[in-house]
Design an enzyme around this catalytic site. Structure first.
Site, PDB file in Angstrom:
ATOM      1  N   ARG A   1     -25.607  -9.018 -11.347  1.00  0.00           N
ATOM      2  CA  ARG A   1     -24.399  -8.195 -11.468  1.00  0.00           C
ATOM      3  C   ARG A   1     -23.219  -8.974 -10.891  1.00  0.00           C
ATOM      4  O   ARG A   1     -23.316  -9.516  -9.795  1.00  0.00           O
ATOM      5  CB  ARG A   1     -24.561  -6.856 -10.745  1.00  0.00           C
ATOM      6  CG  ARG A   1     -25.700  -5.991 -11.306  1.00  0.00           C
ATOM      7  CD  ARG A   1     -25.601  -4.561 -10.856  1.00  0.00           C
ATOM      8  NE  ARG A   1     -24.460  -3.891 -11.457  1.00  0.00           N
ATOM      9  CZ  ARG A   1     -24.033  -2.680 -11.089  1.00  0.00           C
ATOM     10  NH1 ARG A   1     -24.645  -2.027 -10.123  1.00  0.00           N
ATOM     11  NH2 ARG A   1     -23.000  -2.132 -11.684  1.00  0.00           N
TER      12      ARG A   1
ATOM     13  N   GLN B   1     -23.563   9.053 -11.521  1.00  0.00           N
ATOM     14  CA  GLN B   1     -24.018   8.834 -10.146  1.00  0.00           C
ATOM     15  C   GLN B   1     -23.578   9.954  -9.212  1.00  0.00           C
ATOM     16  O   GLN B   1     -24.234  10.224  -8.208  1.00  0.00           O
ATOM     17  CB  GLN B   1     -23.486   7.498  -9.618  1.00  0.00           C
ATOM     18  CG  GLN B   1     -24.018   6.280 -10.333  1.00  0.00           C
ATOM     19  CD  GLN B   1     -23.053   5.786 -11.394  1.00  0.00           C
ATOM     20  OE1 GLN B   1     -22.331   6.574 -12.000  1.00  0.00           O
ATOM     21  NE2 GLN B   1     -23.020   4.490 -11.631  1.00  0.00           N
TER      22      GLN B   1
ATOM     23  N   ASP C   1     -16.847  -1.875  -4.397  1.00  0.00           N
ATOM     24  CA  ASP C   1     -17.712  -3.039  -4.568  1.00  0.00           C
ATOM     25  C   ASP C   1     -17.026  -4.337  -4.189  1.00  0.00           C
ATOM     26  O   ASP C   1     -17.691  -5.338  -3.929  1.00  0.00           O
ATOM     27  CB  ASP C   1     -18.198  -3.107  -6.012  1.00  0.00           C
ATOM     28  CG  ASP C   1     -19.248  -2.054  -6.302  1.00  0.00           C
ATOM     29  OD1 ASP C   1     -20.417  -2.420  -6.441  1.00  0.00           O
ATOM     30  OD2 ASP C   1     -18.906  -0.852  -6.366  1.00  0.00           O
TER      31      ASP C   1
ATOM     32  N   ASN D   1     -13.939  -0.320  -7.739  1.00  0.00           N
ATOM     33  CA  ASN D   1     -14.981   0.680  -7.521  1.00  0.00           C
ATOM     34  C   ASN D   1     -15.369   1.260  -8.878  1.00  0.00           C
ATOM     35  O   ASN D   1     -14.812   0.910  -9.913  1.00  0.00           O
ATOM     36  CB  ASN D   1     -14.485   1.781  -6.573  1.00  0.00           C
ATOM     37  CG  ASN D   1     -15.613   2.669  -6.081  1.00  0.00           C
ATOM     38  OD1 ASN D   1     -16.654   2.173  -5.650  1.00  0.00           O
ATOM     39  ND2 ASN D   1     -15.446   3.975  -6.158  1.00  0.00           N
ATOM     40  N   LYS D   2     -16.339   2.140  -8.861  1.00  0.00           N
ATOM     41  CA  LYS D   2     -16.867   2.720 -10.095  1.00  0.00           C
ATOM     42  C   LYS D   2     -15.746   3.231 -10.992  1.00  0.00           C
ATOM     43  O   LYS D   2     -14.768   3.798 -10.532  1.00  0.00           O
ATOM     44  CB  LYS D   2     -17.836   3.855  -9.756  1.00  0.00           C
ATOM     45  CG  LYS D   2     -18.552   4.461 -10.939  1.00  0.00           C
ATOM     46  CD  LYS D   2     -19.280   3.410 -11.777  1.00  0.00           C
ATOM     47  CE  LYS D   2     -20.277   2.599 -10.994  1.00  0.00           C
ATOM     48  NZ  LYS D   2     -20.926   1.540 -11.800  1.00  0.00           N
TER      49      LYS D   2
END
Length: 356
Positions: free
Chosen positions: A95, A202, A243, A253-254
């Site tokens: 990733r 999530q 992240d 981030n997401k």
């Protein structure tokens, strides 16, 4: 069996020398522990989000690199080093966005580099010790994140969160949800509004499950409902993880996080990013330099449906992350303290203190 503060999301089984982790793709319907020792299985677990969350990915990669290395048969140091480098590079390809992945792998590599005269058996022991140290440090870091984050909250606050930055994203406690866990331990009460977090859900699958397991009042929202609850005055703070943090304070981030930040800014609600210093990348000048992972289109069109919900052949844009501009972030909470604007100065100061 439910996640709790006594259940570690990622750990090393020192008896069997296996990476043990909760398969998060099965939650909330099924609680399954995976026991992994093959490089291909560990790589697959990271890529397919069986383990996810930047800190948990880093710990899993470190432990995974150790358990794979421990099974090397060679006693030749040159051959050992070559196999180690290949395994490290393989895990690094899993990733691209989570800087903790590379940080943890680099720490493991430094063990090999610092011990050029060590035997292969000695190196295996040293790599085990480093992996365990990374695991234990994550627990300590998240507890400290929780302490600093809790100082920004009041008993009874409504808190909105996006994705999952709780215990399931780390070894224990979590990052953005660590203040909630610590507050509940101390008798505080919060109402957590959990964005579902499309397309992988999530929030509804993991954060809501985790909050319920901890006894926290939780309400699930579709992502496009965040403005409504903010407008009604039900949210006093937004807590998210990330992240990667760029040197100027931009955060990745997401996907969907930047939209939440824009809404919070409009409604004058503090927007806090809670992240360990291992997530701060001072070599990355701004969010425009952060690589954004593109995920398969089937996650949008097929994953939760018996048949595709999109017209056949239609194009799909499915980035895993977006970048929140630093101007929208009230503060960045780290294990060494709380950084406020200007972030180019405060983040550098915190990172400097972390190495002293």
């Amino acid at each position: 069996m439910k996640p709790s503060l006594t259940t570690e999301t990622v750990r090393l089984d020192e008896q069997t020398k296996e990476l043990v982790l909760i398969d998060q793709t099965k939650l909330p319907g099924e609680y399954t522990l995976l026991r992994l020792s093959k490089a291909e299985d560990i790589w697959e677990a990271i890529v397919h989000l069986r383990v996810r969350g930047a800190p948990a990915i880093g710990v899993a990669a470190a432990i995974g690199l150790y358990v794979v290395t421990d099974r090397f048969q060679t006693q030749d140091r040159g051959e050992f080093d070559q196999q180690f480098r290949a395994a490290k590079e393989y895990f690094a390809s899993s990733r691209p966005t989570a800087v903790n992945l590379f940080w943890a792998l680099d720490r493991m590599a430094q063990v090999v580099q610092r011990n050029p005269q060590a035997t292969t058996d000695r190196l295996k022991t040293l790599l085990r010790d480093e992996a365990i140290a990374i695991q234990r440090e994550d627990v300590d870091v998240c507890r400290r994140l929780g302490e600093y984050g809790l100082s920004l909250l009041q008993d009874g606050d409504g808190i909105l969160t996006h994705c999952n930055a709780g215990q399931l994203a780390t070894v224990k406690y979590g990052t953005a949800l660590a203040p909630i866990h610590l507050g509940v331990q101390r008798g505080m009460h919060f109402h957590v509004y959990t964005d579902e977090t499309r397309p992988l859900l999530q929030g509804i699958r993991l954060s809501a499950f985790e909050m319920q397991a901890a006894g926290v009042k939780t309400t699930v929202l579709c992502d496009n409902m965040a403005s409504s609850v903010m407008q009604r005055g039900w949210v006093q703070a937004v807590l998210v993880g990330c992240d990667r943090v760029a040197a100027n304070g931009d955060t990745a981030n997401k996907i969907g996080t930047s939209g939440v930040a824009i809404l919070a800014n409009y409604y004058h609600i503090p927007f806090y990013v809670v992240a360990p210093t291992s997530t701060i990348d001072l070599t990355c000048p701004s969010g425009t330099a952060i690589p954004i992972e593109q995920r398969p289109p089937e996650e949008v069109t097929h994953m939760w449906y018996e048949a595709s919900m999109a017209p056949a052949g239609v194009d799909v844009y499915n980035p895993a992350f977006d970048v929140t501009d630093h101007s929208l972030i009230t503060a960045i909470v780290t294990e060494y303290g709380i950084a406020y604007p200007p972030y180019d100065k405060s983040l550098a100061a915190l990172c400097s203190s972390s190495t002293e």
